[in-house]
Motif scaffolding. Structure first.
Motif, mmCIF file in Angstrom:
data_model
loop_
_atom_site.group_PDB
_atom_site.id
_atom_site.type_symbol
_atom_site.label_atom_id
_atom_site.label_comp_id
_atom_site.label_asym_id
_atom_site.label_seq_id
_atom_site.Cartn_x
_atom_site.Cartn_y
_atom_site.Cartn_z
ATOM 1 N N CYS A 128 91.674 28.883 -63.511
ATOM 2 C CA CYS A 128 91.400 29.393 -61.895
ATOM 3 C C CYS A 128 91.088 30.636 -62.014
ATOM 4 C CB CYS A 128 92.829 29.152 -61.308
ATOM 5 S SG CYS A 128 92.872 29.661 -59.556
ATOM 6 N N VAL A 177 91.070 25.258 -54.631
ATOM 7 C CA VAL A 177 92.361 24.694 -55.258
ATOM 8 C C VAL A 177 92.441 23.256 -55.242
ATOM 9 C CG1 VAL A 177 94.734 24.212 -54.660
ATOM 10 C CG2 VAL A 177 93.958 26.638 -54.526
ATOM 11 N N LEU A 229 90.193 22.303 -58.105
ATOM 12 C CA LEU A 229 90.998 22.371 -59.471
ATOM 13 C C LEU A 229 91.767 21.160 -59.571
ATOM 14 C CD1 LEU A 229 91.052 26.205 -59.607
ATOM 15 C CD2 LEU A 229 89.475 24.478 -60.880
ATOM 16 N N ALA A 251 95.796 33.428 -60.594
ATOM 17 C CA ALA A 251 95.445 32.415 -59.786
ATOM 18 C C ALA A 251 95.249 32.589 -58.459
ATOM 19 C CB ALA A 251 96.366 31.066 -60.003
ATOM 20 N N TYR A 301 97.301 27.409 -55.844
ATOM 21 C CA TYR A 301 96.925 26.706 -57.078
ATOM 22 C C TYR A 301 98.044 26.157 -57.896
ATOM 23 C CZ TYR A 301 95.568 26.117 -61.994
ATOM 24 O OH TYR A 301 95.239 25.461 -63.070
#
Length: 457
Positions: free
Chosen positions: A174, A190, A193, A227, A231
């Motif tokens: 991240c 977010v 990921l 991050a 996240y």
């Protein structure tokens, strides 16, 4: 100099050059054999959280030597270890239930990986197929073979790749500066990921995954990359969906370094790990010490199973190291140094963005608390990194050590993909003052400016 001609009997990291001799240290300074001194802006590798020569910690170590210096932890316990563990558990507001004390961050990660495996062997019903770990690219979790196996830093892995464990896989870090697509929101990033992590679980078979491993703020490998908000909550949701554990590596970013005692206590992170590793700032450099904090879920599983952790080390719970760490933690608490980290961190952020970020070839400044990274790029618009052969980060570090700068700046490379990319870290002591923060940033800016002016002449 030929290694055979070296006057040193130490097997140093480099066999061609000897490290700089240090004959003393006090506060924020390292004293040289030449009579000069260096402003220690990094505490080594973000270790010396109380600065050098702290009287309280020195006296605590001496007092422990008068009690007992070593016992074997399989049979004996010490007050120092018991009190340190209690202090650490209480610092999590009871979210973690036990502490396992070792001597280094790598050892802590080895123990964490084994503990995660044993948790599933002893769960009800047992889940012996869970042998896989998912980590992130451009990560670093330690130098021993298990810890290095889970790490994603390509350059550090490369020489030992044939020896590393095959049951590790990785997803994207991240890293907003490098990873976000133009026009993408943080929420969108977010989501992307989290989807990637979910897909990796499904690719491996969710029933085969033991844990996801990540640093809340990536230290040496990426240069203090935090991050983005949301996240880790998304990561926690994926782990819970598939019944896997969440291991947070706070060896470098924890124990007050980023403005909360544990990085996961920050609103930016706001999740509770199942297993957490700590180190560096735990002992402040006064003794080799690190640890694993273990959630009640994992502790209860072992308590209801074998009642023992199938792992142990000679210096586990070493009394002198525990007593040193206990005094470091007490000093941090009693002197309200975490609050100072947060306040001085805001000042450092302001000054870095004012004096350093505008400089040519500074691509990004990022971090939290007293944990800041500066990434260098060949082109600020395209974010193109320098060729590794130019040795940018290491050369900036070496220039900082020379006069008139006389400052330590912690270098790192592989920032972009584990092979290319340069950054430095700044991580002063928790009791640093506003004047020293200003001096550190001014000196850092001067080093960077001079380096690029001279290298481009």
């Amino acid at each position: 100099m030929d290694a055979s001609e070296s006057p040193s009997a130490v097997f140093h990291r480099s066999l061609h050059t000897n490290p700089i001799p240090i004959i003393g240290a006090s506060g924020n300074y390292l004293h040289l054999s030449t009579g000069g001194k260096l402003l220690d802006a990094t505490g080594g590798a973000a270790v010396s959280c109380l600065g050098h020569g702290n009287k309280r910690v020195k006296e605590a170590i001496i007092s422990q030597l008068d009690v007992v210096s070593y016992v074997h932890s399989a049979t004996f316990a010490t007050e120092a270890a018991e009190k340190l563990a209690r202090e650490l558990v209480e610092s999590t507001n009871g979210e973690m239930s036990r502490a396992y004390i070792v001597s280094s961050g790598s050892e802590a990660m080895e123990a964490a990986l084994k503990l995660a495996r044993q948790h599933f062997l002893e769960s009800n019903p047992p889940q012996p197929r869970r042998t896989r770990f998912i980590a992130r690219h451009e990560s670093y979790h330690g130098t021993t073979l298990g810890a290095l196996s889970v790490s994603g830093h390509k350059a550090r892995r490369a020489p030992y790749e044939p020896m590393l464990l095959p049951n590790m896989s990785r997803v994207s870090a991240c890293n907003a500066y490098r990873g976000m697509i133009e026009g993408e929101t943080e929420a969108g990033y977010v989501d992307r990921l989290a989807k990637e992590l979910d897909e990796e679980f499904r690719r491996l078979g969710p029933e085969n995954v033991c844990a996801f491993v990540a640093e809340p703020i990536v230290g040496a490998a990426l240069g203090c990359v935090p991050a983005v908000r949301g996240y880790f909550k998304a990561v926690r949701t994926v782990c819970d969906k598939y019944g896997a554990l969440l291991i947070l590596d706070e060896v470098m970013c924890g124990m007050g370094r980023t403005g909360t005692m544990h990085a996961w206590q920050s609103p930016l992170i706001d999740v509770i790990p199942d297993i957490q590793t700590i180190g560096k700032g735990l002992g402040g450099g006064y003794a080799p010490v690190a640890g694993v904090l273990i959630s009640r879920k994992v502790t209860d599983t072992l308590f209801g199973g074998t009642g023992a952790f199938a792992h142990g080390q000679t210096y586990q719970g070493h009394p002198v190291s525990c007593r040193a760490a206990l005094e470091v933690v007490r000093t941090i608490n009693e002197e309200k140094l975490v609050d100072n980290v947060a306040a001085m961190g805001l000042k450092m952020e302001e000054l870095l963005k004012q004096l350093v970020l505008p400089l040519p070839h500074v691509g990004d400044v990022r971090g939290k608390g007293l944990f800041w990274g500066i990434e260098f790029v060949k082109d600020k618009t395209t974010k193109e990194p320098f060729d590794p052969k130019e040795n940018v980060a290491m050369d900036i570090h070496e220039k900082g050590l020379s006069g008139p700068h006389n400052i330590t700046l912690y270098p790192g490379n592989g920032t972009v993909d584990g092979k290319v990319g340069d950054h430095i870290l700044v991580a002063p002591a928790y009791n640093v003052t506003a004047d020293v923060v200003e001096l550190i940033v001014q000196k850092t800016a001067a080093v960077i400016k001079e380096y690029f002016e001279q290298s481009r002449e």
